[in-house]
Design an enzyme around this catalytic site. Structure first.
Site, PDB file in Angstrom:
ATOM      1  N   GLU A 164      25.613 -52.069 -36.623  1.00 39.92           N
ATOM      2  CA  GLU A 164      25.582 -50.823 -35.834  1.00 39.92           C
ATOM      3  C   GLU A 164      24.143 -50.299 -35.871  1.00 39.92           C
ATOM      4  OE1 GLU A 164      27.985 -48.853 -34.326  1.00 39.92           O
ATOM      5  OE2 GLU A 164      29.622 -50.272 -34.704  1.00 39.92           O
ATOM      6  N   PHE A 165      23.718 -49.649 -34.802  1.00 41.57           N
ATOM      7  CA  PHE A 165      22.371 -49.060 -34.796  1.00 41.57           C
ATOM      8  C   PHE A 165      22.203 -48.035 -35.926  1.00 41.57           C
ATOM      9  CE2 PHE A 165      22.227 -49.684 -29.911  1.00 41.57           C
ATOM     10  CZ  PHE A 165      21.657 -50.940 -30.052  1.00 41.57           C
TER      11      PHE A 165
ATOM     12  N   HIS B 250       7.845 -45.789 -11.948  1.00 46.36           N
ATOM     13  CA  HIS B 250       7.302 -46.900 -11.151  1.00 46.36           C
ATOM     14  C   HIS B 250       6.363 -46.423 -10.030  1.00 46.36           C
ATOM     15  CE1 HIS B 250      10.278 -48.921 -13.406  1.00 46.36           C
ATOM     16  NE2 HIS B 250      11.301 -48.726 -12.597  1.00 46.36           N
TER      17      HIS B 250
ATOM     18  N   ASP C 276       7.094 -50.387 -18.228  1.00 46.20           N
ATOM     19  CA  ASP C 276       7.349 -50.015 -16.843  1.00 46.20           C
ATOM     20  C   ASP C 276       7.210 -51.317 -16.078  1.00 46.20           C
ATOM     21  OD1 ASP C 276       6.915 -49.334 -14.070  1.00 46.20           O
ATOM     22  OD2 ASP C 276       6.776 -47.274 -14.758  1.00 46.20           O
ATOM     23  N   HIS C 277       8.346 -51.897 -15.684  1.00 47.19           N
ATOM     24  CA  HIS C 277       8.261 -53.281 -15.198  1.00 47.19           C
ATOM     25  C   HIS C 277       7.488 -53.393 -13.880  1.00 47.19           C
ATOM     26  CE1 HIS C 277      11.897 -52.303 -12.811  1.00 47.19           C
ATOM     27  NE2 HIS C 277      11.608 -53.346 -12.073  1.00 47.19           N
TER      28      HIS C 277
ATOM     29  N   ASP D  47      14.541 -41.715 -11.748  1.00 46.24           N
ATOM     30  CA  ASP D  47      14.760 -43.148 -11.956  1.00 46.24           C
ATOM     31  C   ASP D  47      13.574 -43.978 -11.468  1.00 46.24           C
ATOM     32  OD1 ASP D  47      16.455 -45.425 -12.596  1.00 46.24           O
ATOM     33  OD2 ASP D  47      16.668 -45.734 -10.439  1.00 46.24           O
TER      34      ASP D  47
HETATM   35  N1  LIG Z   1      20.075 -53.666 -17.159  1.00 48.84           N
HETATM   36  C1  LIG Z   1      18.939 -53.534 -16.500  1.00 48.84           C
HETATM   37  O1  LIG Z   1      18.632 -54.224 -15.507  1.00 48.84           O
HETATM   38  C2  LIG Z   1      17.948 -52.531 -16.946  1.00 48.84           C
HETATM   39  C3  LIG Z   1      18.159 -51.782 -18.085  1.00 48.84           C
HETATM   40  N2  LIG Z   1      17.219 -50.907 -18.499  1.00 48.84           N
HETATM   41  C4  LIG Z   1      17.427 -50.111 -19.709  1.00 48.84           C
HETATM   42  O2  LIG Z   1      17.663 -50.970 -20.825  1.00 48.84           O
HETATM   43  C5  LIG Z   1      18.563 -50.387 -21.719  1.00 48.84           C
HETATM   44  C6  LIG Z   1      19.742 -51.320 -21.946  1.00 48.84           C
HETATM   45  O3  LIG Z   1      20.405 -51.545 -20.729  1.00 48.84           O
HETATM   46  P1  LIG Z   1      21.602 -52.600 -20.578  1.00 48.84           P
HETATM   47  O4  LIG Z   1      21.269 -53.888 -21.222  1.00 48.84           O
HETATM   48  O5  LIG Z   1      21.933 -52.588 -19.142  1.00 48.84           O
HETATM   49  O6  LIG Z   1      22.776 -51.887 -21.423  1.00 48.84           O
HETATM   50  P2  LIG Z   1      24.204 -52.464 -21.816  1.00 48.84           P
HETATM   51  O7  LIG Z   1      25.142 -51.321 -21.832  1.00 48.84           O
HETATM   52  O8  LIG Z   1      24.551 -53.658 -21.003  1.00 48.84           O
HETATM   53  O9  LIG Z   1      24.008 -52.963 -23.333  1.00 48.84           O
HETATM   54  C7  LIG Z   1      23.983 -52.089 -24.415  1.00 48.84           C
HETATM   55  C8  LIG Z   1      23.717 -52.868 -25.701  1.00 48.84           C
HETATM   56  O10 LIG Z   1      23.644 -51.943 -26.766  1.00 48.84           O
HETATM   57  C9  LIG Z   1      24.521 -52.372 -27.822  1.00 48.84           C
HETATM   58  N3  LIG Z   1      25.042 -51.220 -28.510  1.00 48.84           N
HETATM   59  C10 LIG Z   1      25.575 -50.100 -27.966  1.00 48.84           C
HETATM   60  N4  LIG Z   1      25.921 -49.243 -28.944  1.00 48.84           N
HETATM   61  C11 LIG Z   1      25.590 -49.829 -30.118  1.00 48.84           C
HETATM   62  C12 LIG Z   1      25.668 -49.441 -31.479  1.00 48.84           C
HETATM   63  N5  LIG Z   1      26.156 -48.263 -31.845  1.00 48.84           N
HETATM   64  N6  LIG Z   1      25.217 -50.291 -32.410  1.00 48.84           N
HETATM   65  C13 LIG Z   1      24.722 -51.498 -32.067  1.00 48.84           C
HETATM   66  N7  LIG Z   1      24.631 -51.926 -30.800  1.00 48.84           N
HETATM   67  C14 LIG Z   1      25.052 -51.102 -29.844  1.00 48.84           C
HETATM   68  C15 LIG Z   1      25.595 -53.150 -27.127  1.00 48.84           C
HETATM   69  O11 LIG Z   1      26.166 -54.005 -28.107  1.00 48.84           O
HETATM   70  P3  LIG Z   1      27.696 -54.508 -28.054  1.00 48.84           P
HETATM   71  O12 LIG Z   1      27.769 -55.398 -26.863  1.00 48.84           O
HETATM   72  O13 LIG Z   1      27.848 -55.240 -29.305  1.00 48.84           O
HETATM   73  O14 LIG Z   1      28.546 -53.289 -27.915  1.00 48.84           O
HETATM   74  C16 LIG Z   1      24.782 -53.878 -26.069  1.00 48.84           C
HETATM   75  O15 LIG Z   1      24.138 -54.979 -26.673  1.00 48.84           O
HETATM   76  C17 LIG Z   1      18.947 -49.035 -21.101  1.00 48.84           C
HETATM   77  O16 LIG Z   1      18.105 -48.055 -21.630  1.00 48.84           O
HETATM   78  C18 LIG Z   1      18.646 -49.220 -19.624  1.00 48.84           C
HETATM   79  O17 LIG Z   1      18.328 -48.016 -18.982  1.00 48.84           O
HETATM   80  C19 LIG Z   1      16.034 -50.768 -17.836  1.00 48.84           C
HETATM   81  C20 LIG Z   1      15.753 -51.464 -16.708  1.00 48.84           C
HETATM   82  C21 LIG Z   1      16.692 -52.396 -16.143  1.00 48.84           C
HETATM   83  O1  LIG Z   2      13.977 -49.332 -12.965  1.00 46.75           O
HETATM   84  C1  LIG Z   2      14.651 -49.505 -11.976  1.00 46.75           C
HETATM   85  O2  LIG Z   2      14.243 -50.405 -11.059  1.00 46.75           O
HETATM   86  C2  LIG Z   2      15.165 -50.983 -10.153  1.00 46.75           C
HETATM   87  C3  LIG Z   2      14.317 -51.622  -9.049  1.00 46.75           C
HETATM   88  O3  LIG Z   2      13.515 -52.607  -9.620  1.00 46.75           O
HETATM   89  P1  LIG Z   2      13.010 -53.824  -8.743  1.00 46.75           P
HETATM   90  O4  LIG Z   2      12.126 -54.589  -9.641  1.00 46.75           O
HETATM   91  O5  LIG Z   2      14.236 -54.571  -8.314  1.00 46.75           O
HETATM   92  O6  LIG Z   2      12.302 -53.231  -7.565  1.00 46.75           O
HETATM   93  C4  LIG Z   2      16.108 -49.970  -9.575  1.00 46.75           C
HETATM   94  O7  LIG Z   2      17.117 -50.619  -8.833  1.00 46.75           O
HETATM   95  C5  LIG Z   2      16.760 -49.188 -10.699  1.00 46.75           C
HETATM   96  O8  LIG Z   2      17.567 -48.148 -10.145  1.00 46.75           O
HETATM   97  C6  LIG Z   2      15.731 -48.589 -11.622  1.00 46.75           C
HETATM   98  O9  LIG Z   2      16.372 -48.071 -12.771  1.00 46.75           O
END
Ligand SMILES: NC(=O)C1=CN([C@@H]2O[C@H](COP(=O)(O)OP(=O)(O)OC[C@H]3O[C@@H](n4cnc5c(N)ncnc54)[C@H](OP(=O)(O)O)[C@@H]3O)[C@@H](O)[C@H]2O)C=CC1
Ligand SMILES: O=C1O[C@H](COP(=O)(O)O)[C@@H](O)[C@H](O)[C@H]1O
Length: 512
Positions: free
Chosen positions: A103-104, A261, A197-198, A256
């Protein structure tokens, strides 16, 4: 010999070398790790860019054996890897991946992680650096930072570095961003903090600086004497797919996309030449741009210069789409914008009087991000140029897709008559270089491993950006009269009010 074969090219470009390290990903079973981070690391491995004895440790709460974790990641890599999936390469790369269940919030889990990392170091015969990647929701950042401190992991082994990469969103306003910055700075030095910031990792975003400062022809014109307006568009043809509505409805287009970005793109376009390519030299110049943005304060100024809107039902690419308020996990009475258009001014000597227009939105007709620099009309045109603005030069940076740069110029139409027609000089990455660009995350992960923070946001950049955004959010969400929430059908180019924002000054959005 073409420029591409220039034997001196290597001396012009510093090639990054990642230092030996272990990357720990917090939230490693999540979407980001599966779709972006592991494919990026795999592609770095394919290009021979990972350091020797490299390891990844995935940290999440579900129970999982290393092999199970590797198999899941392999399946995602097959779908998401830019260069495809090579079983033999994966077999080798996959062995560097490990899973750590915790857990975190659980200090014991971090102590066990430390033991695991120390074991890896023993196997290697030397201590390795440590890169902690926070791919978790931001509400966990406090706890993860605290636990890293309490377990001593933030220090790294003797003589080795420990760095942290923080995913977006970095706060939801100035107050929360300052709080996050405080928490991070109690744990890591600013120089070891990498706020991702990708957009900065996108090849074409990096090319803005190169085009501006490695060519002599643009910079003398890059100011209010020659430039009439600048437009930045970031259009997406997606809505709230993949369960994003829950997060997005708490954020909106301004938080967002614009705060991070689009402001990063803006600062690359508007910055002064840096004195060097070091992280601080570049970021010093970028932050000056954000600090110089004229703030829109109060409902009237915001209503006049910023348009917010939500999409209503419509169709994109021939597919029917529901309206924003009907999306899964979105409040049916939501006042969150899925589109925003802004008129901005940068109060510096260089940019006085030049409007920067920005627009970003979901469910628009296509996915396209571009920056267009619109030059002034020549002082005297001895030809009939037809339509208004017909003889204006426009320099376009296509950030994505079809990455490239084009310049619109006037030319004589072949023939006995003196007729003019606009033509386009077009540089396309795909045809000029003949190879695909790396994904943004590849470059950024490599930079973090190499200790180069140039393409990451600095603390003050983030805070200045939020202080600009906060004024608009306050006007939008105050208890009294608010600027209107406009509407646009899904599949259109946004609300008519965004067109009017430009029409007031006889301008139009560039057609994409
Ligand atoms: N997905 C994307 O494309 C993008 C995401 N982000 C950012 O990245 C971050 C992660 O996003 P995303 O991957 O989509 O999130 P998800 O919800 O898919 O994943 C969350 C992760 O956190 C873990 N987790 C949650 N709670 C706990 C806890 N209490 N202890 C340990 N592990 C925990 C989960 O583990 P478990 O599976 O074991 O529960 C899982 O691995 C966010 O801040 C999001 O805004 C930014 C840009 C793009
Ligand atoms: O960070 C974010 O970016 C995506 C867009 O990224 P791109 O590389 O596909 O242009 C956006 O869809 C999302 O809402 C935002 O959180």
């Amino acid at each position: 010999m073409s420029d591409i074969e220039n034997p001196f090219q290597e001396t012009l470009i510093s090639r990054h070398r990642a230092e030996p390290c272990t990357v720990v990903i917090f939230g490693a079973t999540g979407d980001l790790t599966h779709r972006k981070l592991i494919p990026a690391l795999y592609n770095l491995a394919a290009g021979g860019d990972l350091p020797p004895q490299f390891k990844v440790v995935g940290f999440a709460r579900r129970d999982k054996a290393d092999d199970e974790f590797r198999t899941e990641l392999e399946e995602s890599n097959k779908k998401n890897s830019r260069q495809g999936h090579d079983a033999a390469l994966w077999a080798n790369f996959g062995q560097s991946i490990h899973y750590h269940r915790s857990e975190f919030q659980d200090l014991e889990g971090y102590k066990a992680l430390k033991v695991l990392l120390d074991e890896f170091d023993k196997e290697r015969g030397a201590a390795a650096n440590r890169l902690f990647y926070l791919a978790s929701a931001p509400e966990f950042f406090d706890e993860i930072m605290l636990m890293l401190r309490e377990s001593g992991l933030n220090e790294g082994p003797s003589g080795k570095w420990a760095r942290v990469v923080c995913e977006k969103p970095f706060g939801k306003d100035l107050k929360s961003a300052r709080h996050l910055n405080e928490v991070v700075s109690q744990t890591f030095h600013e120089s070891d903090t990498y706020r991702i910031d990708h957009y900065l990792g996108k090849e074409t975003a990096q090319n803005i600086m190169v085009m501006r400062f490695a060519n002599h022809i643009f910079e003398p014109l890059w100011n209010n004497l020659f430039i009439e307006q600048v437009q930045i568009t970031c259009a997406e043809n997606l809505g709230m797919e993949g369960g994003r509505g829950g997060y997005y409805d708490t954020a909106g287009a301004l938080r967002d996309m614009v705060q991070n970005h689009l402001f990063q793109l803006l600062s690359l376009v508007a910055m002064e030449p840096p004195t060097g390519l070091g992280a601080d030299a570049v970021r010093d110049e970028k932050v000056k741009v954000i600090r110089s943005l004229r703030k829109w304060r109060g409902v009237d100024e915001v209503a006049k210069n910023v348009i917010r809107a939500q999409y209503t039902a419509g169709s994109v690419d021939g597919v029917e789409r529901v309206g924003y308020r009907q999306e899964d996990r979105v409040n049916p009475k939501s006042m969150t914008e899925s589109y925003v258009a802004l008129r901005l001014f940068i109060d510096t000597w260089r940019w006085q009087g030049v409007p920067f227009y920005m627009r970003v939105g979901k469910q628009l007709p296509k996915k396209a991000t571009e920056i267009s620099i619109h030059f002034k009309q020549p002082p005297q045109v001895p030809f009939a140029t037809g339509e208004l603005g017909g003889s204006r030069n426009v320099l376009v940076f296509r950030i994505q897709p079809d990455e490239g740069i084009s310049l619109r110029m006037m030319s004589k139409l072949p023939g006995v008559q003196l007729l003019l027609q606009p033509v386009k000089m077009d540089f396309r990455y795909s045809t000029s270089f003949g190879k695909a660009s790396p994904e943004a995350y590849e470059r950024l992960l490599l930079d973090a491993m190499a200790g180069d923070a140039t393409l990451f946001a600095r603390r003050d950049e983030v805070e200045h950006a939020w202080s600009f955004i906060d004024e608009i959010e306050h006007a939008w969400h105050n208890d009294g009269p608010q600027p209107p929430m406009c509407e646009y059908p899904a599949g259109s180019w946004g609300p008519k009010e965004a067109d009017q924002l430009l029409q007031e000054n006889n301008r139009v959005w560039r057609r994409l």
